[in-house]
Design a protein around this motif. Structure first.
Motif, PDB file in Angstrom:
ATOM      1  N   LEU A  37      11.881   2.230   3.186  1.00  0.00           N
ATOM      2  CA  LEU A  37      10.672   1.641   3.762  1.00  0.00           C
ATOM      3  C   LEU A  37      10.957   0.205   4.205  1.00  0.00           C
ATOM      4  CD1 LEU A  37       7.611   1.558   4.350  1.00  0.00           C
ATOM      5  CD2 LEU A  37       7.247   1.046   1.917  1.00  0.00           C
ATOM      6  N   LYS A  44       0.835  -1.210   0.000  1.00  0.00           N
ATOM      7  CA  LYS A  44       0.000   0.000   0.000  1.00  0.00           C
ATOM      8  C   LYS A  44       0.868   1.257   0.000  1.00  0.00           C
ATOM      9  CE  LYS A  44      -3.708   2.310   2.575  1.00  0.00           C
ATOM     10  NZ  LYS A  44      -4.583   2.249   3.774  1.00  0.00           N
ATOM     11  N   GLN A  45       1.925   1.247   0.797  1.00  0.00           N
ATOM     12  CA  GLN A  45       2.787   2.424   0.869  1.00  0.00           C
ATOM     13  C   GLN A  45       3.592   2.612  -0.410  1.00  0.00           C
ATOM     14  OE1 GLN A  45       4.871   3.525   4.369  1.00  0.00           O
ATOM     15  NE2 GLN A  45       3.485   2.469   5.764  1.00  0.00           N
ATOM     16  N   GLU A  48       1.394   4.460  -2.705  1.00  0.00           N
ATOM     17  CA  GLU A  48       1.310   5.873  -2.323  1.00  0.00           C
ATOM     18  C   GLU A  48       2.571   6.637  -2.720  1.00  0.00           C
ATOM     19  OE1 GLU A  48       0.534   5.713   1.854  1.00  0.00           O
ATOM     20  OE2 GLU A  48      -1.565   5.068   1.613  1.00  0.00           O
TER      21      GLU A  48
END
Length: 485
Positions: free
Chosen positions: A405, A354-355, A358
């Motif tokens: 991340l 999901k990140q 984004e």
């Protein structure tokens, strides 16, 4: 930077004029590996054919302080084989003999230029195969696999290169031939074999490898599960492993990858799925049947909209052919793409995916997700156009954020592609200054003059400080003497 003519003549004398490349146009072939964003035309390329020739060339370069970059098939994706100015490229493509297949001890002895797939092809007659299978296995060499500790779609169950190699012969920069590992289950002393595998050509040049072979499985089955969301597919991966199943392979592809691949190889993928999982189970027929039933129940319980079971071996191979063709397939839909490589704990798959979406939206670039979901090894493909001003910088910045991340959730910046020239900045984040010092000391023990693949894999502490990424114990900068690294 041109090398002395006398040095070039010495190389020709040592390995033959035909095995020394100095012509500018022919040198251009070696200006990069598969990370084509970074390029440097080498000063000279030498192509030895024997171990003795490798030793002679390295000894000569050591005496004259000439840097050396070893190169396999050039399929690396992190700039590990990028030439260095004023140095030579030591190509190992002519050392491509399978020296021995030993079915009794289930092993094969090979030269470094042997293609990964050729090992299994040669062993098949004995009912054996070599387990690590990178997507580039049709082209990549076992020597390159050693350098990067390559994995593949079956590494979840059968391990990476390091888990499937018994012994290597390594030539150091001063021409000494070392034997690391052995033919038994264990060897006395430090595990230098594991140290050398994945060392990215910084410690020595591998000239012979003995790999472990495994028996072909009696039965193999593949399930293809479709999902309405990428996050659901990621959650299903974690659920399968949590239930105690150990698939031979567990791979995830998002819709962009599905569409690109289906147009390229007609693998039979559902085009309307947001993501698919390929789950391969192998072993005795009774065990495979029971495991398939368990896997289907878990996939359905985690939102699979459709589950297909390969009806025969041909369909099973088509399912995998699609996954292994994903990288070239994406190359057909984008002017350029930047293939990332990071690893995360499986429990964070859904959140990280999901990140990544984004982050891609923030940078205005497309991302295609294809990766080894079972062991959390991500391979996001960042789409860009190198002819468009600013796109290269944006792609590199997005790639850096994805790696950061991975670190933030407890992962690492590489699973199988290595650090090379690409991830030096993220190494400064992943490791403390004290840890980087130890890496440099280790390299110095093998290569005191720093001539093997210089500037790769381990950043200088000075560079980390310039980037503002220095992790320092106790708030103290490292000792000034170590700044030379």
């Amino acid at each position: 930077m041109n090398l002395p003519k006398a040095f070039i003549k010495q190389c020709q004398t040592l390995i033959g004029t035909a095995n020394v490349i100095a012509d500018p146009e022919r040198l251009r072939v070696y200006e990069c590996d598969a990370l084509s964003a970074y390029k440097q035309i080498p000063s000279l390329v030498v192509l030895p054919e024997t171990v003795e020739q490798v030793q002679a060339v390295l000894k000569l370069c050591c005496e004259q302080r000439i840097p050396v970059v070893a190169r396999g098939a050039g399929t690396g994706l992190a700039g590990g084989a990028l030439p260095v100015e004023g140095g030579i490229v030591l190509g190992l493509s002519k050392m491509k003999r399978i020296l021995q297949i030993d079915p009794v001890n289930r092993s094969a002895r090979l030269q470094p230029g042997v293609r990964n797939l050729a090992i299994s092809e040669a062993a098949k007659a004995h009912g054996l195969y070599y387990a690590p299978d990178p997507s580039s296995q049709i082209a990549c060499s076992i020597g390159g696999n050693i350098a990067e500790n390559a994995g593949g779609v079956h590494c979840l169950k059968y391990g990476l290169t390091v888990h499937n190699v018994l012994q290597i012969k390594l030539v150091t920069m001063d021409g000494e031939l070392l034997t690391l590992g052995g033919n038994g289950l264990d060897m006395p002393g430090y595990d230098l074999l594991a140290l050398a595998i994945g060392s990215e050509g910084l410690l020595g040049v591998v000239v012979e490898i003995t790999v472990r072979l495994l028996p072909l499985q009696p039965q193999t089955q593949v399930l293809l599960a479709a999902f309405a969301g990428v996050e659901q597919a990621g959650a299903a991966v974690a659920a399968i492993i949590a239930d105690g199943l150990l698939p031979a392979g567990l791979e995830l592809m998002d819709n962009a990858a599905i569409r690109a691949t289906e147009a390229f190889v007609n693998a039979g993928y559902p085009l309307d799925a947001a993501a698919i999982l390929l789950c391969e189970l192998d072993g005795l027929p009774e065990q495979v049947e029971a495991d398939c039933a368990r896997a289907e129940a878990i996939l359905q319980g985690n939102g699979a909209t459709e589950i297909r079971k390969a009806t025969d071996d041909a369909q099973r191979k088509r399912f995998w052919a699609g996954r292994k063709a994903a990288f070239p397939a994406v190359g057909r839909i984008a002017s350029d793409y930047y293939c990332m490589d990071g690893t995360i704990p499986r429990k964070h798959l859904a959140m990280v995916l999901k990140q990544i979406a984004e982050l891609a939206e923030h940078y205005g670039l497309g991302v295609v997700n294809v990766f080894h979901a079972g062991d959390g090894n991500l391979h996001p493909l960042i789409l860009y156009d190198a002819s468009r001003p600013g796109d290269v910088d944006k792609a590199e910045a997005l790639g850096g954020k994805i790696l950061e991340l991975c670190i933030a959730v407890g992962g690492t910046i590489t699973g199988e592609h290595g650090v090379g020239s690409e991830k030096l900045g993220q190494m400064c984040i992943q490791f403390t200054a004290a840890e980087l010092q130890q890496f440099h000391r280790l390299k110095q023990a093998f290569d005191p003059l720093g001539l093997l693949n210089p500037g790769k894999a381990i950043p200088s502490l000075h560079r980390c400080a310039e980037l503002g990424h220095m992790h320092v114990h106790g708030g103290q900068l490292p000792h000034p003497e170590l700044e030379r690294f």
